[in-house]
Design a protein around this motif. Structure first.
Motif, PDB file in Angstrom:
ATOM      1  N   ALA A  77     -31.399  88.135 -43.487  1.00 43.63           N
ATOM      2  CA  ALA A  77     -30.382  88.021 -41.884  1.00 43.63           C
ATOM      3  C   ALA A  77     -32.185  86.947 -41.367  1.00 43.63           C
ATOM      4  O   ALA A  77     -31.944  85.688 -41.350  1.00 43.63           O
ATOM      5  N   MET A  78     -33.326  87.313 -41.582  1.00 40.33           N
ATOM      6  CA  MET A  78     -34.568  86.902 -41.574  1.00 40.33           C
ATOM      7  C   MET A  78     -34.890  85.467 -43.019  1.00 40.33           C
ATOM      8  O   MET A  78     -35.388  84.462 -41.689  1.00 40.33           O
ATOM      9  N   GLY A  79     -34.194  86.026 -43.699  1.00 36.57           N
ATOM     10  CA  GLY A  79     -34.418  85.022 -44.791  1.00 36.57           C
ATOM     11  C   GLY A  79     -33.628  83.878 -44.188  1.00 36.57           C
ATOM     12  O   GLY A  79     -33.541  82.787 -45.033  1.00 36.57           O
ATOM     13  N   ALA A  80     -31.730  84.209 -44.358  1.00 34.51           N
ATOM     14  CA  ALA A  80     -30.884  83.736 -43.863  1.00 34.51           C
ATOM     15  C   ALA A  80     -31.813  82.136 -42.677  1.00 34.51           C
ATOM     16  O   ALA A  80     -31.768  80.801 -42.929  1.00 34.51           O
ATOM     17  N   PHE A  81     -32.237  82.475 -41.865  1.00 34.93           N
ATOM     18  CA  PHE A  81     -32.961  81.585 -40.322  1.00 34.93           C
ATOM     19  C   PHE A  81     -33.963  81.340 -41.224  1.00 34.93           C
ATOM     20  O   PHE A  81     -34.028  79.487 -41.038  1.00 34.93           O
ATOM     21  N   VAL A  82     -34.635  81.669 -41.800  1.00 35.50           N
ATOM     22  CA  VAL A  82     -36.180  81.544 -41.849  1.00 35.50           C
ATOM     23  C   VAL A  82     -35.947  79.733 -43.007  1.00 35.50           C
ATOM     24  O   VAL A  82     -36.180  78.865 -42.954  1.00 35.50           O
ATOM     25  N   GLY A  83     -34.657  80.386 -44.342  1.00 38.06           N
ATOM     26  CA  GLY A  83     -34.619  79.910 -45.365  1.00 38.06           C
ATOM     27  C   GLY A  83     -33.828  77.785 -44.793  1.00 38.06           C
ATOM     28  O   GLY A  83     -34.701  77.460 -44.910  1.00 38.06           O
ATOM     29  N   TYR A  84     -32.938  78.136 -43.637  1.00 47.60           N
ATOM     30  CA  TYR A  84     -32.011  77.323 -42.870  1.00 47.60           C
ATOM     31  C   TYR A  84     -33.584  76.695 -42.172  1.00 47.60           C
ATOM     32  O   TYR A  84     -33.402  74.801 -42.269  1.00 47.60           O
ATOM     33  N   GLN A  85     -34.322  77.047 -41.699  1.00 51.14           N
ATOM     34  CA  GLN A  85     -34.899  76.145 -40.768  1.00 51.14           C
ATOM     35  C   GLN A  85     -36.022  75.441 -41.847  1.00 51.14           C
ATOM     36  O   GLN A  85     -36.300  74.396 -41.700  1.00 51.14           O
ATOM     37  N   GLY A  86     -36.625  76.078 -42.585  1.00 52.92           N
ATOM     38  CA  GLY A  86     -37.521  75.323 -43.709  1.00 52.92           C
ATOM     39  C   GLY A  86     -37.206  74.552 -44.193  1.00 52.92           C
ATOM     40  O   GLY A  86     -37.289  73.400 -44.476  1.00 52.92           O
ATOM     41  N   ALA A  87     -35.722  74.376 -44.938  1.00 55.30           N
ATOM     42  CA  ALA A  87     -34.702  73.574 -45.391  1.00 55.30           C
ATOM     43  C   ALA A  87     -35.073  72.304 -44.534  1.00 55.30           C
ATOM     44  O   ALA A  87     -35.421  71.325 -45.320  1.00 55.30           O
ATOM     45  N   GLN A  88     -34.458  72.371 -43.123  1.00 56.70           N
ATOM     46  CA  GLN A  88     -33.825  71.607 -42.329  1.00 56.70           C
ATOM     47  C   GLN A  88     -36.040  70.314 -42.142  1.00 56.70           C
ATOM     48  O   GLN A  88     -35.713  69.461 -41.570  1.00 56.70           O
ATOM     49  N   SER A  89     -36.402  71.443 -41.548  1.00 54.52           N
ATOM     50  CA  SER A  89     -38.164  70.764 -41.497  1.00 54.52           C
ATOM     51  C   SER A  89     -38.381  70.297 -42.998  1.00 54.52           C
ATOM     52  O   SER A  89     -39.184  69.156 -42.483  1.00 54.52           O
ATOM     53  N   ASP A  90     -38.301  71.184 -43.459  1.00 52.87           N
ATOM     54  CA  ASP A  90     -38.464  70.423 -45.113  1.00 52.87           C
ATOM     55  C   ASP A  90     -37.191  68.467 -45.022  1.00 52.87           C
ATOM     56  O   ASP A  90     -39.118  67.809 -45.301  1.00 52.87           O
ATOM     57  N   ILE A  91     -36.804  68.566 -45.116  1.00 50.25           N
ATOM     58  CA  ILE A  91     -36.039  67.233 -44.973  1.00 50.25           C
ATOM     59  C   ILE A  91     -37.111  66.225 -44.395  1.00 50.25           C
ATOM     60  O   ILE A  91     -36.467  65.558 -43.648  1.00 50.25           O
ATOM     61  N   GLU A  92     -36.675  66.823 -42.465  1.00 54.76           N
ATOM     62  CA  GLU A  92     -37.319  66.191 -42.064  1.00 54.76           C
ATOM     63  C   GLU A  92     -38.977  65.402 -41.961  1.00 54.76           C
ATOM     64  O   GLU A  92     -39.118  64.389 -41.513  1.00 54.76           O
ATOM     65  N   ASN A  93     -39.666  66.731 -42.458  1.00 55.19           N
ATOM     66  CA  ASN A  93     -40.820  66.255 -42.810  1.00 55.19           C
ATOM     67  C   ASN A  93     -40.362  65.133 -43.801  1.00 55.19           C
ATOM     68  O   ASN A  93     -41.400  63.997 -43.852  1.00 55.19           O
ATOM     69  N   ARG A  94     -40.013  64.975 -44.540  1.00 55.94           N
ATOM     70  CA  ARG A  94     -39.512  64.322 -46.198  1.00 55.94           C
ATOM     71  C   ARG A  94     -39.950  62.995 -45.634  1.00 55.94           C
ATOM     72  O   ARG A  94     -39.705  62.027 -45.742  1.00 55.94           O
ATOM     73  N   TRP A  95     -38.006  63.202 -44.656  1.00 57.63           N
ATOM     74  CA  TRP A  95     -38.080  61.499 -43.750  1.00 57.63           C
ATOM     75  C   TRP A  95     -38.689  61.132 -42.985  1.00 57.63           C
ATOM     76  O   TRP A  95     -38.556  59.935 -42.848  1.00 57.63           O
ATOM     77  N   THR A  96     -39.890  62.133 -41.914  1.00 61.08           N
ATOM     78  CA  THR A  96     -41.009  61.327 -41.036  1.00 61.08           C
ATOM     79  C   THR A  96     -41.815  60.763 -42.539  1.00 61.08           C
ATOM     80  O   THR A  96     -42.167  59.219 -42.299  1.00 61.08           O
ATOM     81  N   ALA A  97     -42.074  60.900 -43.152  1.00 62.45           N
ATOM     82  CA  ALA A  97     -43.015  60.492 -44.673  1.00 62.45           C
ATOM     83  C   ALA A  97     -42.605  58.967 -44.843  1.00 62.45           C
ATOM     84  O   ALA A  97     -42.966  58.318 -45.180  1.00 62.45           O
ATOM     85  N   ALA A  98     -41.251  59.372 -45.408  1.00 60.21           N
ATOM     86  CA  ALA A  98     -40.718  58.136 -45.968  1.00 60.21           C
ATOM     87  C   ALA A  98     -40.317  57.483 -45.167  1.00 60.21           C
ATOM     88  O   ALA A  98     -40.233  56.301 -46.033  1.00 60.21           O
ATOM     89  N   VAL A  99     -39.843  57.072 -43.693  1.00 64.42           N
ATOM     90  CA  VAL A  99     -39.758  56.355 -42.933  1.00 64.42           C
ATOM     91  C   VAL A  99     -40.820  55.749 -42.845  1.00 64.42           C
ATOM     92  O   VAL A  99     -41.718  54.397 -42.664  1.00 64.42           O
ATOM     93  N   ARG A 100     -42.364  56.163 -42.612  1.00 62.72           N
ATOM     94  CA  ARG A 100     -43.693  55.721 -42.459  1.00 62.72           C
ATOM     95  C   ARG A 100     -44.297  55.086 -43.137  1.00 62.72           C
ATOM     96  O   ARG A 100     -44.723  53.350 -43.242  1.00 62.72           O
TER      97      ARG A 100
END
Length: 586
Positions: free
Chosen positions: A530-553
């Protein structure tokens, strides 16, 4: 992208992962960073206009419009004398049509343009570059000659010695506008003589969906290696979790249980990595994190080694058939004599045998125990009552006395009267009404005992025994679990069988075959998953957002590297509107 020998225009990508998958015109020398909604439409429109205007692209002087840097136009008057023939008249701006230029010089009434119009065209932007020619850009592209600005798309400090590099050059009519974007410039206007490659920015910044799509594709990279690695690690972990054969106690092994665990672990590991590779960024990371953390949680729960003891029930072969057996000991005994008294510790379940006066007592393991407080009731059933009949009534209680190393027992009501110094810390004892001295202990099994998911406990054994008081055949067994018939050599009852128990602390540091640990193992796996699912999803979402922020910049930064200009006049940055004012009226 072209495949011929002409050099391509390339600059750093605002979003490198998007470059390789974007289609471009087969003849284009400039690459676009990624898809734009207007990309295909703009190219089709411009190329159609260019094709329609091809017949008018070369003027009478053999000068190609829109691709040659403007120069001062000089024309000698047609009525000049021989001495005057060396003189020339310079027009305010270049006129692409040489015949028209002569008419303007000679003030020919048939000329469609006057010198004043040329002056006003040149003065739209005094530091710009203008000419009288056919526009190649904007809404007027391919139309008749008019006042046009020579617009250049330039790369900032991309040329030699840090100079700005002209990437495309074309003409835009006064009063018209375009977007400062490579898609607005016909392919014929691109500077294909540039050595090296330049990638211009896309029409629009990357969206979150663009980034997620690219990261989904990246997730699939090296899927085969990931799956193979997952199979190897899962196989090792499965081998560790597999059951050892009898007499083996290693962490890794080649027993049947170990090899079954290896196969299951390998398949699970491969499936886990396949799910991670092919399910996309979010789902893939969630799957992997859930699986890994569930495994880690189960490992921690298993190592914690907590849980109630369970009966040892294993696969066995009895009388030529495969079944499951309860392992234990068949204990034969001889009864206590009349000259002996015995006592049972209600806390530790130890037994002591004394003489008839309850003195000279020695610790001895007894079987077939019955207590005076519970006549004709087997000790297993008494344990279920938690000895309430003894604990609540002093007349059923006895205490140990240890005077000068000699153990004796005293009846609780008489202890205070007799002034006997009792050791209450040893617990409350009950007097036996029946019991037996152990004669023999024979390793044995009871066949056809079905285990529970979390293992059978002592309470389950007592319930099972109550319903199987007759008709149960007990078999002897070797140390390797091989069974043999006891019916002709030993007299027994079900009460003479004492099951073997598996404690949570039994086995190695990691022992998934120990059912006493199963509950904490599953709790650990569930919590970890359960903790892994939460962390995995949140981590993936964070990775996408960080990558998007860097790409827009990166995209926004790339826009500053490109601009449109005419002459020395800055018109706009990339993707902004280029507007040329109308020529002033007379």
């Amino acid at each position: 992208m072209k495949t011929n020998n002409r050099h391509s225009i390339l600059h750093y990508s605002l979003f490198a992962a998007l470059i390789g998958i974007m289609p471009m015109a087969a003849f284009s020398a400039i690459r676009v960073g990624n898809h734009s909604r207007s990309y295909a439409e703009a190219y089709n429109q411009v190329n159609a206009q260019v094709a329609a205007a091809n017949s008018a692209r070369v003027n009478a002087a053999g000068v190609q419009t829109g691709t040659v840097a403007p120069v001062a136009t000089t024309v000698a008057p047609t009525n000049a004398t021989q001495s005057e023939s060396a003189e020339t008249v310079e027009l305010p701006i270049r006129v692409a049509n040489a015949d028209l230029a002569k008419q303007i010089i000679n003030n020919d009434p048939a000329a469609s343009v006057t010198m004043g119009q040329l002056d006003r065209c040149a003065m739209i932007y005094p530091n710009g570059e203008f000419e009288w020619s056919r526009p190649a850009l904007g809404l007027g592209a391919g139309g008749g000659s008019t006042c046009v600005a020579v617009v250049e798309l330039r790369g900032y400090q991309m040329g030699e010695n840090g100079s700005d590099l002209v990437l495309a050059r074309a003409t835009l009519a006064s009063g018209d506008s375009i977007k400062c974007n490579i898609s607005e410039f016909p392919d014929a206007t691109h500077n294909n003589s540039i050595t090296g490659n330049v990638v211009v920015p896309a029409d629009n910044p990357p969206t979150m969906a663009d980034v997620e799509q690219i990261m989904n594709e990246e997730q699939k990279q090296n899927a085969g290696l990931k799956i193979a690695a997952g199979a190897i690690l899962g196989g090792v972990f499965g081998n560790i979790a597999g059951a050892n054969d009898l007499g083996e106690d290693g962490l890794l092994g080649t027993s049947r249980g170990k090899m079954q665990g290896t196969a299951i672990g390998a398949l699970s590991g491969a499936a886990l990595m396949a799910g991670n590779s092919y399910a996309g960024k979010k789902a893939g990371d969630t799957i992997l994190s859930t699986g890994v953390n569930a495994a880690a949680g189960s490992l921690i729960g298993n190592i914690a080694a907590t849980g109630d003891s369970v009966l040892r029930i294993e696969d066995c072969t009895v009388a030529g058939r495969n079944t499951s057996c309860l392992w234990g000991m068949l204990v034969t005994s001889r009864p206590l004599t009349g000259a002996e008294t015995a006592f049972y510790n209600t806390t530790t379940q130890e037994t002591y045998v004394c003489d008839g006066q309850m003195q000279n007592c020695k610790n001895e393991e007894l079987v077939s125990i019955q207590l005076e407080a519970y006549p004709n009731v087997n000790i297993d059933e008494v344990i279920e009552t938690q000895f309430q009949e003894i604990i609540s009534k002093p007349e059923n209680q006895y205490f140990m006395s240890n005077a000068n190393g000699v153990i004796s027992f005293v009846h609780a009501p008489n202890a205070e009267k007799q002034g006997v110094n009792v050791d209450a810390s040893k617990g409350i004892f009950a007097k036996l009404s029946d019991g037996g001295h152990i004669d023999r202990k024979i390793p044995a099994v009871i066949p056809d005992v079905q285990d529970k998911a979390f293992g059978m406990k002592q309470s389950d054994w007592r319930e099972w025994k109550r319903t199987h008081q007759s008709g149960v055949i007990i078999y002897g067994r070797s140390t390797q679990g091989q069974s043999y018939d006891l019916s002709d050599t030993v007299e027994y009852s079900i009460n003479d069988f004492y099951p073997m128990m598996v404690d949570a602390s039994d086995g190695g540091i990691i022992d998934y075959s120990n059912k006493a640990r199963l509950k904490t193992t599953l709790i650990g796996a569930g919590a970890g998953g359960a903790m892994g699912a939460f962390v995995g999803y949140q981590g993936a979402q964070s990775d996408i957002e960080n990558r998007w922020t860097a790409a827009v910049r990166e995209y926004n930064d790339s826009l500053t590297k490109f601009y449109c200009a005419t002459g020395n006049r800055y018109l706009s940055k990339y993707n902004d509107v280029v507007y040329i004012p109308e020529i002033a009226s007379e």
